[in-house]
Design a protein around this motif. Structure first.
Motif, short mmCIF file in Angstrom:
data_model
loop_
_atom_site.label_atom_id
_atom_site.label_comp_id
_atom_site.label_asym_id
_atom_site.label_seq_id
_atom_site.Cartn_x
_atom_site.Cartn_y
_atom_site.Cartn_z
N TYR A 15 60.91 -22.76 11.34
CA TYR A 15 61.03 -24.21 10.86
C TYR A 15 62.49 -24.16 9.94
O TYR A 15 62.50 -23.85 8.85
CB TYR A 15 59.97 -24.71 10.00
CG TYR A 15 60.24 -26.18 9.61
CD1 TYR A 15 59.83 -27.44 10.51
CD2 TYR A 15 60.90 -26.75 8.30
CE1 TYR A 15 60.12 -28.48 9.92
CE2 TYR A 15 60.92 -28.03 8.19
CZ TYR A 15 60.67 -28.73 8.77
OH TYR A 15 60.85 -30.26 8.55
N ASP A 16 63.53 -24.70 10.58
CA ASP A 16 64.93 -24.47 10.00
C ASP A 16 64.99 -25.83 9.24
O ASP A 16 65.57 -26.89 9.78
CB ASP A 16 65.73 -24.37 10.88
CG ASP A 16 67.21 -24.01 10.22
OD1 ASP A 16 67.25 -24.10 9.15
OD2 ASP A 16 68.09 -23.68 11.05
N SER A 17 64.68 -25.97 8.06
CA SER A 17 64.96 -27.16 7.13
C SER A 17 66.46 -27.41 6.92
O SER A 17 66.70 -28.93 6.60
CB SER A 17 64.10 -27.09 5.80
OG SER A 17 64.88 -26.00 5.18
N SER A 18 67.39 -26.55 7.14
CA SER A 18 69.05 -26.95 7.08
C SER A 18 69.21 -27.93 8.33
O SER A 18 70.53 -28.57 8.16
CB SER A 18 69.56 -25.74 7.04
OG SER A 18 69.69 -25.04 8.35
N LEU A 19 68.56 -28.01 9.33
CA LEU A 19 68.95 -28.96 10.49
C LEU A 19 68.61 -30.45 10.03
O LEU A 19 67.97 -30.84 9.20
CB LEU A 19 67.98 -28.69 11.67
CG LEU A 19 68.08 -27.25 12.20
CD1 LEU A 19 67.29 -27.09 13.43
CD2 LEU A 19 69.49 -26.98 12.74
N PRO A 22 65.02 -31.44 11.74
CA PRO A 22 64.20 -30.17 12.07
C PRO A 22 62.94 -30.60 12.87
O PRO A 22 62.47 -31.50 12.84
CB PRO A 22 63.99 -29.53 10.81
CG PRO A 22 63.89 -30.57 9.88
CD PRO A 22 65.14 -31.48 10.40
N ASN A 23 62.66 -29.53 13.80
CA ASN A 23 61.49 -29.93 14.70
C ASN A 23 59.91 -29.81 13.87
O ASN A 23 59.72 -28.59 13.57
CB ASN A 23 61.42 -28.76 15.87
CG ASN A 23 60.28 -29.16 16.84
OD1 ASN A 23 59.37 -29.92 16.47
ND2 ASN A 23 60.35 -28.37 17.93
N ASN A 26 57.37 -27.23 14.48
CA ASN A 26 57.67 -25.83 14.13
C ASN A 26 57.20 -25.79 12.56
O ASN A 26 57.23 -24.43 12.19
CB ASN A 26 59.09 -25.48 14.17
CG ASN A 26 59.30 -25.04 15.83
OD1 ASN A 26 58.47 -25.01 16.69
ND2 ASN A 26 60.77 -25.15 15.92
N ARG A 27 56.59 -26.51 11.87
CA ARG A 27 56.19 -26.21 10.67
C ARG A 27 54.81 -25.65 10.56
O ARG A 27 53.91 -26.26 11.44
CB ARG A 27 56.39 -27.65 9.59
CG ARG A 27 55.71 -27.53 8.54
CD ARG A 27 56.27 -28.46 7.62
NE ARG A 27 57.52 -28.10 6.90
CZ ARG A 27 58.31 -28.61 6.13
NH1 ARG A 27 57.84 -30.22 5.81
NH2 ARG A 27 59.22 -28.59 5.54
N ASP A 69 57.15 -22.24 5.41
CA ASP A 69 58.40 -22.35 6.27
C ASP A 69 58.90 -20.85 6.34
O ASP A 69 59.94 -20.61 5.66
CB ASP A 69 59.41 -23.28 5.76
CG ASP A 69 58.83 -24.64 5.73
OD1 ASP A 69 58.03 -24.97 6.65
OD2 ASP A 69 59.38 -25.20 4.77
#
Length: 427
Positions: A15-19, A22-23, A26-27, A69
């Motif tokens: 889970y890429d919280s920088s996006l 984010p999807n 994916n969390r 995450d």
């Protein structure tokens, strides 16, 4: 007091919280259950992640979840355990009251990329006899364990070879067609939890400009011979791209070089014995394929008239003949429109002659007319009588109409008025 309910081993996507978006799928969530008889909600809970203690989070239900995450560059395994539980009354759980742990395999979602240029001029068909040229699709699945190329759209259903490889090939069915095709590269990781990345490309296949002799339509037009006028009508064609006219002849100008149909001016005259023609180049380029060019030569002669004639009906030199006034028939019909006024030595009008006046050469004449020669005066005045021997003067105005195959005028070229003298002999 508290138990982790997750399975012993699970999988998730990073889970890429920088996006920016984010999807949320994916969390990853760790599910917990609390004994109501052993504590009062809400509960403050802390976990360990690979022995590192995470921050405290509040849970309000007796069965609730905590999201974590975990990050990875490719894939990693994380272990999560309960570290501490404190209920609403400040009571802390004993270590033996916190049970269960979970191993989480975290996959980085593949960042698929496509490196094929999105505008292509199709290569020639392969020697293997394939149905068309072969275009290489080049991509990067970012270490995905499952890769697949798919066609999204296009005028033809294409055969993708090696579609499970990062470098695949697609067969284009024709060279003579501008077409747009869409392709997608899919890349996946994981088994229990599939992490999928993708990249799309809109591939434009341009039609290759080709000369007529190579099966195309790039053509600068036919070799042309014309008289008197220093203007020529150029008409080129192309099957693809845009063209531009240039000239190798000094002093010649082109009205609109970027138009296939345009006029060129200030043509130089043919000089004998030095062969001089007007050279033009039609160059076609679509911005992707190699440029193609064709050339055309235009020879310009001046109108010629013979200095004198003797209209005495002896069958020898009985008519005034000019060269270059006849209509011409080719890819385009040129119709010469002219008026010749003939004056005597004191300036009186003797005869007016136009392109509609027809003179028939008698069969008794030994030397026939050349294709570009025309009788313009039989030595008669306007009242039908023969003129007296002497010097006469003429003034001529003329222009050329250019017609297409449907007899529609597409251009008109006006010549410079001409003046000259004629010797009428009595013998």
């Amino acid at each position: 007091m508290g138990t982790i309910l997750n399975l012993a081993t699970e999988e998730t996507c990073e889970y890429d919280s920088s996006l920016i978006t984010p999807n949320p799928d994916n969390r990853y969530y760790i599910r917990l259950a609390f004994e109501e008889s052993e504590g009062t909600a809400p509960f403050m809970v802390r976990l360990t992640e690979n022995e590192s203690v995470l921050g405290e989070k509040e849970l309000n239900e007796y069965i609730d979840s905590i999201h974590v995450d975990p990050l990875t560059d490719d894939f990693d395994t994380y272990n999560y355990k309960l570290y501490s539980i404190t209920d609403a009354n400040g009571c802390e759980a004993y270590p033996e009251g916190m049970t269960g742990d979970v191993n989480v395999i975290v996959y980085a979602t593949p960042e698929a990329e496509i490196f094929t240029a999105n505008q292509l001029c199709p290569p020639a068909p392969s020697s293997s006899g394939s149905i068309g040229p072969r275009v290489e699709l080049i991509g990067d699945g970012d270490n995905g364990t499952w890769i697949r190329w798919r066609q999204l759209n296009g005028p033809h259903k294409l055969d993708i070879q090696d579609s499970t490889e990062e470098a695949a090939f697609v067969m284009i069915p024709g060279l003579d067609e501008y077409a747009v095709y869409g392709f997608r590269l899919l890349s996946k990781k994981g088994t229990l939890k599939v992490c999928e990345g993708m990249a799309d490309i809109e591939l434009t296949i341009f039609e290759e400009p080709r000369l007529v002799e190579n099966g195309g339509e790039v053509d600068a037009g036919p070799f042309t011979v014309q008289y008197w006028s220093d203007i020529v009508y150029l008409n080129a064609t192309t099957n693809s791209g845009t063209g531009v006219w240039t000239t190798l002849t000094e002093g010649v100008t082109i009205d609109d070089p970027s138009s296939a149909s345009t006029s060129a001016r200030n043509l130089i005259l043919y000089k004998d014995p030095d062969y001089i023609s007007n050279e033009f180049i039609w160059t076609v380029n679509n911005g992707v394929c190699s440029e193609v060019y064709d050339t055309v030569s235009i020879i310009r002669y001046d109108i010629k008239n013979y200095d004198g004639f003797s209209p005495n009906d002896d069958g020898i030199n009985d008519y005034l003949i000019m060269q270059g006034l006849n209509d011409s028939q080719g890819d385009y019909l040129t119709r010469n429109i002219f008026t010749i006024n003939i004056y005597n030595a004191v300036g009186n009008l003797v005869r007016k002659i136009t392109q509609d006046d027809e003179f028939t050469l008698p069969a008794s004449m030994d030397i026939p007319l050349k294709p570009d020669e025309r009788i313009v005066w039989d030595g008669l005045s306007a009242n039908g009588s023969k003129v007296q021997p002497g010097i006469y003067y003429y003034g001529m105005e003329y222009y050329t109409i250019i017609l297409n195959s449907q007899q529609v005028e597409i251009n008109r070229v006006t010549g410079t008025p001409r003046r000259g003298s004629i010797v009428v002999k009595g013998y």
